[in-house]
Design an enzyme around this catalytic site. Sequence first.
Site, short mmCIF file in Angstrom:
data_model
loop_
_atom_site.label_atom_id
_atom_site.label_comp_id
_atom_site.label_asym_id
_atom_site.label_seq_id
_atom_site.Cartn_x
_atom_site.Cartn_y
_atom_site.Cartn_z
N TYR A 150 52.80 -14.38 57.80
CA TYR A 150 53.88 -14.26 58.78
C TYR A 150 54.52 -15.63 59.03
CZ TYR A 150 56.28 -13.18 63.17
OH TYR A 150 57.22 -13.02 64.16
N LYS B 88 58.50 -16.58 58.26
CA LYS B 88 59.46 -17.02 59.28
C LYS B 88 59.96 -18.43 58.97
CE LYS B 88 59.74 -13.38 61.92
NZ LYS B 88 61.00 -12.69 62.20
#
Length: 178
Positions: A155, A159
């Site tokens: 994750y 991002k």
Amino acid sequence: MKLKDKSIVVTGASSGMGKSSVELLVKEGASVVAVARRTERLEQLAESLKMEACKVVIYQGDVSKRVDCEAMIDLAVDSFGKLGILVNNASLIDEMAPIAEASDEKFHQVMDVIVYGPMAAMRKAVQVFLEQGHGGNIINVSSVGAMHQAAGPIYAASKAALNAMSRNTAYMYKSAAT
């Protein structure tokens, strides 16, 4: 009505920040294409906003697929005559698994939604903005997880990649917006 006559596409619109964004945008006068995988939630959202002056068009789609990213942009142009803003909000978590336990499958799922989807949508949106002869806005929803250990490694990497792609796109098209 701060957003009167604005045409906006919002991904991840069936829940959370995406749903709240659609509700606020419509109440401020925007016409919105609400995109998500869960049709029933999109239908509930559209029903809840049917009394507003502006239009909500739902699109059941998967942002990890190029064809759906292009179709949602085309739907906004077909429905509203233009595209003004793209909000890439769709996301997927990586279950906070440490790198030694991270699977290839989860890596591809997260990267496809958080990096590939926005790239495909931005590519199509920028083409539309250029054809329209004026700039538009792209809002890519990121996270503090891109810079801190507040999320799992996949994750966080996704991002961070989204942030880098956002900065690069702004740089590459800055003269087209003026």
